[in-house]
Design a protein around this motif. Structure first.
Motif, mmCIF file in Angstrom:
data_model
loop_
_atom_site.group_PDB
_atom_site.id
_atom_site.type_symbol
_atom_site.label_atom_id
_atom_site.label_comp_id
_atom_site.label_asym_id
_atom_site.label_seq_id
_atom_site.Cartn_x
_atom_site.Cartn_y
_atom_site.Cartn_z
ATOM 1 N N LEU A 178 0.841 -1.188 0.000
ATOM 2 C CA LEU A 178 0.000 0.000 0.000
ATOM 3 C C LEU A 178 0.874 1.235 0.000
ATOM 4 O O LEU A 178 1.887 1.289 0.709
ATOM 5 C CB LEU A 178 -0.856 -0.061 1.273
ATOM 6 C CG LEU A 178 -2.056 0.845 1.428
ATOM 7 C CD1 LEU A 178 -3.049 0.674 0.289
ATOM 8 C CD2 LEU A 178 -2.755 0.499 2.757
ATOM 9 N N TYR A 203 -4.431 6.875 -2.136
ATOM 10 C CA TYR A 203 -3.709 5.623 -1.865
ATOM 11 C C TYR A 203 -3.765 4.704 -3.084
ATOM 12 O O TYR A 203 -4.767 4.680 -3.807
ATOM 13 C CB TYR A 203 -4.337 4.890 -0.674
ATOM 14 C CG TYR A 203 -4.244 5.664 0.612
ATOM 15 C CD1 TYR A 203 -3.110 5.600 1.397
ATOM 16 C CD2 TYR A 203 -5.288 6.483 1.027
ATOM 17 C CE1 TYR A 203 -3.007 6.334 2.575
ATOM 18 C CE2 TYR A 203 -5.202 7.221 2.200
ATOM 19 C CZ TYR A 203 -4.056 7.139 2.963
ATOM 20 O OH TYR A 203 -3.959 7.861 4.122
ATOM 21 N N ALA A 205 -2.566 0.550 -4.340
ATOM 22 C CA ALA A 205 -2.093 -0.738 -3.809
ATOM 23 C C ALA A 205 -1.766 -1.691 -4.942
ATOM 24 O O ALA A 205 -2.294 -1.575 -6.043
ATOM 25 C CB ALA A 205 -3.163 -1.357 -2.915
ATOM 26 N N THR A 232 -8.045 3.400 2.126
ATOM 27 C CA THR A 232 -6.956 2.427 2.003
ATOM 28 C C THR A 232 -7.519 1.033 1.690
ATOM 29 O O THR A 232 -6.981 0.315 0.847
ATOM 30 C CB THR A 232 -6.099 2.390 3.281
ATOM 31 O OG1 THR A 232 -6.960 2.414 4.418
ATOM 32 C CG2 THR A 232 -5.144 3.540 3.363
ATOM 33 N N LEU A 236 -6.911 -1.472 -1.584
ATOM 34 C CA LEU A 236 -6.532 -2.886 -1.450
ATOM 35 C C LEU A 236 -7.545 -3.795 -2.154
ATOM 36 O O LEU A 236 -7.170 -4.771 -2.813
ATOM 37 C CB LEU A 236 -6.415 -3.275 0.037
ATOM 38 C CG LEU A 236 -5.219 -2.677 0.778
ATOM 39 C CD1 LEU A 236 -5.387 -2.814 2.285
ATOM 40 C CD2 LEU A 236 -3.902 -3.335 0.336
#
Ligand SMILES: [Zn+2]
Ligand SMILES: [Zn+2]
Length: 255
Positions: A178, A203, A205, A232, A236
Protein backbone atom coordinates in the motif's frame (compact mmCIF):
# COMPACT_ATOMS: atom_id res chain seq x y z
CA UNK A 1 23.79 -22.84 16.31
CA UNK A 2 27.07 -21.63 17.79
CA UNK A 3 26.08 -18.00 17.23
CA UNK A 4 22.76 -18.54 18.99
CA UNK A 5 24.24 -20.24 22.06
CA UNK A 6 26.91 -17.58 22.58
CA UNK A 7 24.62 -14.72 21.53
CA UNK A 8 21.93 -15.25 24.17
CA UNK A 9 24.05 -14.85 27.31
CA UNK A 10 25.74 -11.85 25.73
CA UNK A 11 22.39 -10.20 24.94
CA UNK A 12 21.12 -10.92 28.47
CA UNK A 13 24.27 -9.38 29.94
CA UNK A 14 23.94 -6.37 27.63
CA UNK A 15 20.30 -5.82 28.67
CA UNK A 16 21.16 -6.19 32.34
CA UNK A 17 23.89 -3.57 31.87
CA UNK A 18 21.43 -1.22 30.14
CA UNK A 19 18.91 -1.73 32.99
CA UNK A 20 21.59 -0.82 35.50
CA UNK A 21 22.58 2.34 33.64
CA UNK A 22 19.05 3.30 32.53
CA UNK A 23 16.51 1.86 34.98
CA UNK A 24 13.26 0.90 33.19
CA UNK A 25 10.45 3.43 33.30
CA UNK A 26 6.80 3.38 32.25
CA UNK A 27 6.63 4.54 28.62
CA UNK A 28 3.39 6.41 29.29
CA UNK A 29 3.90 8.29 32.59
CA UNK A 30 7.71 7.90 32.92
CA UNK A 31 7.50 6.64 36.51
CA UNK A 32 10.22 4.11 37.44
CA UNK A 33 9.19 0.49 36.96
CA UNK A 34 10.03 -2.15 39.50
CA UNK A 35 12.67 -4.49 38.21
CA UNK A 36 11.05 -7.79 37.38
CA UNK A 37 14.13 -9.90 37.85
CA UNK A 38 14.26 -10.61 34.13
CA UNK A 39 16.87 -8.80 32.14
CA UNK A 40 15.46 -5.77 30.35
CA UNK A 41 12.44 -3.97 31.87
CA UNK A 42 10.43 -5.24 28.91
CA UNK A 43 7.81 -3.21 27.15
CA UNK A 44 5.28 -2.77 29.88
CA UNK A 45 3.28 -0.02 31.56
CA UNK A 46 3.10 0.72 35.29
CA UNK A 47 0.13 -0.60 37.28
CA UNK A 48 -1.40 2.88 37.48
CA UNK A 49 -1.42 3.36 33.70
CA UNK A 50 -2.67 -0.19 33.14
CA UNK A 51 -5.57 0.56 35.51
CA UNK A 52 -6.45 3.76 33.70
CA UNK A 53 -6.36 2.06 30.32
CA UNK A 54 -8.32 -0.99 31.38
CA UNK A 55 -11.03 -1.69 28.74
CA UNK A 56 -14.58 -0.79 29.81
CA UNK A 57 -15.95 -4.16 28.67
CA UNK A 58 -18.76 -2.55 26.67
CA UNK A 59 -19.92 -4.16 23.43
CA UNK A 60 -18.78 -2.50 20.25
CA UNK A 61 -20.30 -2.26 16.79
CA UNK A 62 -18.52 -4.91 14.70
CA UNK A 63 -18.79 -2.69 11.64
CA UNK A 64 -17.17 0.49 13.00
CA UNK A 65 -15.92 -0.24 16.53
CA UNK A 66 -18.15 2.35 18.27
CA UNK A 67 -19.50 1.39 21.72
CA UNK A 68 -23.08 0.14 21.58
CA UNK A 69 -25.80 -0.64 24.12
CA UNK A 70 -26.25 -4.29 25.12
CA UNK A 71 -29.83 -4.72 23.91
CA UNK A 72 -29.74 -2.88 20.62
CA UNK A 73 -29.76 -4.56 17.25
CA UNK A 74 -26.61 -3.32 15.55
CA UNK A 75 -26.10 -6.15 13.07
CA UNK A 76 -26.39 -3.61 10.23
CA UNK A 77 -24.30 -0.97 11.90
CA UNK A 78 -24.84 1.42 14.79
CA UNK A 79 -26.05 5.03 14.73
CA UNK A 80 -22.44 6.17 14.12
CA UNK A 81 -21.99 4.18 10.93
CA UNK A 82 -25.41 3.23 9.59
CA UNK A 83 -25.27 5.82 6.81
CA UNK A 84 -21.64 5.15 5.85
CA UNK A 85 -20.37 2.79 3.20
CA UNK A 86 -17.03 1.24 4.05
CA UNK A 87 -14.66 -0.78 1.88
CA UNK A 88 -13.52 -2.60 5.05
CA UNK A 89 -15.59 -5.37 6.57
CA UNK A 90 -15.30 -4.70 10.29
CA UNK A 91 -13.21 -2.99 12.96
CA UNK A 92 -11.33 -4.58 15.85
CA UNK A 93 -10.26 -2.03 18.47
CA UNK A 94 -8.94 -1.82 22.00
CA UNK A 95 -11.02 1.08 23.35
CA UNK A 96 -12.59 4.47 22.80
CA UNK A 97 -10.41 7.49 21.99
CA UNK A 98 -10.94 9.39 25.22
CA UNK A 99 -9.18 10.21 28.51
CA UNK A 100 -6.09 8.11 29.23
CA UNK A 101 -6.32 6.16 25.95
CA UNK A 102 -6.44 9.42 23.96
CA UNK A 103 -3.32 10.59 25.79
CA UNK A 104 -1.60 7.25 25.10
CA UNK A 105 -2.52 7.44 21.38
CA UNK A 106 -1.07 10.96 21.13
CA UNK A 107 2.16 9.91 22.87
CA UNK A 108 2.42 6.79 20.77
CA UNK A 109 3.05 8.97 17.69
CA UNK A 110 6.05 10.69 19.28
CA UNK A 111 9.49 10.02 17.96
CA UNK A 112 10.26 8.01 21.10
CA UNK A 113 6.87 6.29 21.16
CA UNK A 114 8.03 2.84 20.03
CA UNK A 115 7.91 1.19 23.50
CA UNK A 116 4.50 2.66 24.25
CA UNK A 117 3.22 1.52 20.83
CA UNK A 118 4.44 -2.02 21.51
CA UNK A 119 2.68 -1.97 24.90
CA UNK A 120 -0.58 -0.87 23.27
CA UNK A 121 -0.21 -3.55 20.57
CA UNK A 122 0.15 -6.09 23.40
CA UNK A 123 -2.95 -4.75 25.13
CA UNK A 124 -4.97 -4.95 21.90
CA UNK A 125 -3.73 -8.51 21.47
CA UNK A 126 -4.70 -9.45 25.04
CA UNK A 127 -8.13 -7.97 24.54
CA UNK A 128 -8.90 -9.10 21.00
CA UNK A 129 -6.25 -11.67 20.04
CA UNK A 130 -8.85 -14.34 19.38
CA UNK A 131 -10.86 -12.03 17.15
CA UNK A 132 -7.71 -11.06 15.26
CA UNK A 133 -6.66 -14.67 14.81
CA UNK A 134 -10.13 -15.59 13.59
CA UNK A 135 -9.89 -13.06 10.76
CA UNK A 136 -7.56 -15.62 9.09
CA UNK A 137 -5.73 -12.68 7.57
CA UNK A 138 -3.03 -13.72 5.12
CA UNK A 139 -0.97 -10.58 5.80
CA UNK A 140 -0.95 -7.41 7.87
CA UNK A 141 -0.78 -3.97 6.25
CA UNK A 142 -0.32 -0.55 7.87
CA UNK A 143 -1.95 2.71 6.78
CA UNK A 144 1.08 4.36 5.12
CA UNK A 145 2.47 7.90 5.26
CA UNK A 146 3.42 9.93 2.24
CA UNK A 147 7.12 9.25 1.56
CA UNK A 148 8.14 12.85 2.28
CA UNK A 149 6.52 12.67 5.73
CA UNK A 150 8.53 9.54 6.49
CA UNK A 151 11.91 11.18 5.81
CA UNK A 152 14.16 11.21 8.86
CA UNK A 153 11.55 9.51 11.07
CA UNK A 154 12.01 5.85 11.81
CA UNK A 155 8.89 5.35 13.92
CA UNK A 156 5.43 5.35 12.38
CA UNK A 157 2.87 4.19 14.96
CA UNK A 158 0.68 2.33 12.43
CA UNK A 159 3.69 0.38 11.11
CA UNK A 160 5.04 -0.42 14.57
CA UNK A 161 1.59 -1.69 15.58
CA UNK A 162 1.19 -3.68 12.37
CA UNK A 163 4.59 -5.34 12.78
CA UNK A 164 3.82 -6.28 16.40
CA UNK A 165 0.41 -7.75 15.52
CA UNK A 166 1.79 -9.65 12.52
CA UNK A 167 4.42 -11.28 14.76
CA UNK A 168 1.72 -12.41 17.18
CA UNK A 169 -0.53 -13.66 14.37
CA UNK A 170 2.41 -15.37 12.73
CA UNK A 171 1.67 -13.85 9.32
CA UNK A 172 3.85 -11.45 7.30
CA UNK A 173 3.72 -7.69 7.79
CA UNK A 174 3.75 -6.35 4.23
CA UNK A 175 4.84 -2.73 3.99
CA UNK A 176 5.18 -2.98 0.20
CA UNK A 177 1.52 -3.37 -0.76
CA UNK A 178 0.00 0.00 0.00
CA UNK A 179 1.31 3.44 -0.93
CA UNK A 180 0.20 7.00 -0.27
CA UNK A 181 0.53 8.82 -3.55
CA UNK A 182 0.27 12.45 -2.46
CA UNK A 183 0.50 14.73 0.54
CA UNK A 184 -2.88 15.45 2.17
CA UNK A 185 -4.12 17.95 4.77
CA UNK A 186 -4.29 16.69 8.37
CA UNK A 187 -7.58 14.84 8.80
CA UNK A 188 -8.04 16.09 12.38
CA UNK A 189 -8.54 19.72 11.27
CA UNK A 190 -11.18 18.94 8.63
CA UNK A 191 -14.94 18.43 8.72
CA UNK A 192 -16.22 14.91 7.93
CA UNK A 193 -17.10 15.93 4.34
CA UNK A 194 -13.69 17.53 3.83
CA UNK A 195 -12.02 14.41 5.25
CA UNK A 196 -13.69 12.25 2.64
CA UNK A 197 -12.61 14.39 -0.32
CA UNK A 198 -9.15 15.05 1.20
CA UNK A 199 -8.22 11.38 0.89
CA UNK A 200 -10.04 10.43 -2.30
CA UNK A 201 -7.56 8.67 -4.58
CA UNK A 202 -4.65 9.32 -2.20
CA UNK A 203 -3.71 5.62 -1.87
CA UNK A 204 -2.74 2.95 -4.34
CA UNK A 205 -2.09 -0.74 -3.81
CA UNK A 206 -0.53 -3.63 -5.59
CA UNK A 207 -0.99 -7.23 -4.45
CA UNK A 208 1.17 -10.21 -5.23
CA UNK A 209 -0.62 -13.19 -6.77
CA UNK A 210 -0.63 -15.16 -3.51
CA UNK A 211 -2.65 -12.45 -1.72
CA UNK A 212 -5.38 -11.97 -4.33
CA UNK A 213 -8.76 -12.93 -2.90
CA UNK A 214 -7.31 -13.21 0.62
CA UNK A 215 -8.25 -11.34 3.79
CA UNK A 216 -5.89 -8.54 4.85
CA UNK A 217 -5.65 -6.92 8.27
CA UNK A 218 -5.30 -3.15 7.91
CA UNK A 219 -3.76 -1.46 10.95
CA UNK A 220 -3.88 2.17 12.07
CA UNK A 221 -3.63 3.89 15.45
CA UNK A 222 -7.07 5.57 15.57
CA UNK A 223 -10.25 5.33 13.49
CA UNK A 224 -12.66 8.28 13.68
CA UNK A 225 -14.88 8.83 10.61
CA UNK A 226 -13.39 5.75 8.98
CA UNK A 227 -12.36 7.79 5.89
CA UNK A 228 -8.69 6.74 6.00
CA UNK A 229 -9.51 3.07 6.56
CA UNK A 230 -12.16 3.26 3.83
CA UNK A 231 -9.84 4.79 1.23
CA UNK A 232 -6.96 2.43 2.00
CA UNK A 233 -9.25 -0.62 2.09
CA UNK A 234 -10.76 0.54 -1.22
CA UNK A 235 -7.29 0.60 -2.82
CA UNK A 236 -6.53 -2.89 -1.45
CA UNK A 237 -9.87 -4.26 -2.67
CA UNK A 238 -9.30 -2.71 -6.09
CA UNK A 239 -5.93 -4.47 -6.21
CA UNK A 240 -7.64 -7.80 -5.55
CA UNK A 241 -7.93 -8.27 -1.77
CA UNK A 242 -10.83 -10.54 -0.82
CA UNK A 243 -11.76 -8.53 2.24
CA UNK A 244 -10.14 -6.03 4.55
CA UNK A 245 -10.56 -5.94 8.32
CA UNK A 246 -9.37 -2.89 10.22
CA UNK A 247 -7.58 -3.04 13.57
CA UNK A 248 -6.94 0.11 15.61
CA UNK A 249 -6.04 0.98 19.16
CA UNK A 250 -8.88 3.46 19.58
CA UNK A 251 -12.21 4.38 18.02
CA UNK A 252 -12.67 8.15 18.01
CA UNK A 253 -16.25 9.32 18.35
CA UNK A 254 -15.71 13.03 17.73
CA UNK A 255 -16.10 14.71 14.37
ZN1 LIG B 1 2.69 4.68 33.91
ZN1 LIG C 1 -21.09 1.22 13.85
Amino acid sequence: MTTRSTGRPFRALWRAGCDFLYPPSCPLCDCPLERTGTAGGGDRLCEGCLDELRPDGRDSCARCGAPVGPYLNWSRGCHYCRNDRFAFESVVRFGVYDGALRNACLRMKHRHGVRLTLCLAGMLWNEAGRELRETNAAAVVAVPRYWMQALGRDHHAAETLAGALARRMNVPFRDDLLRKTRRTARQAVLTPNERRSNLRGAYSAELSEDLRGKTLLLVDDVLTTGSTAHQTAKALRKAGAGQVIAAVIARGLGL
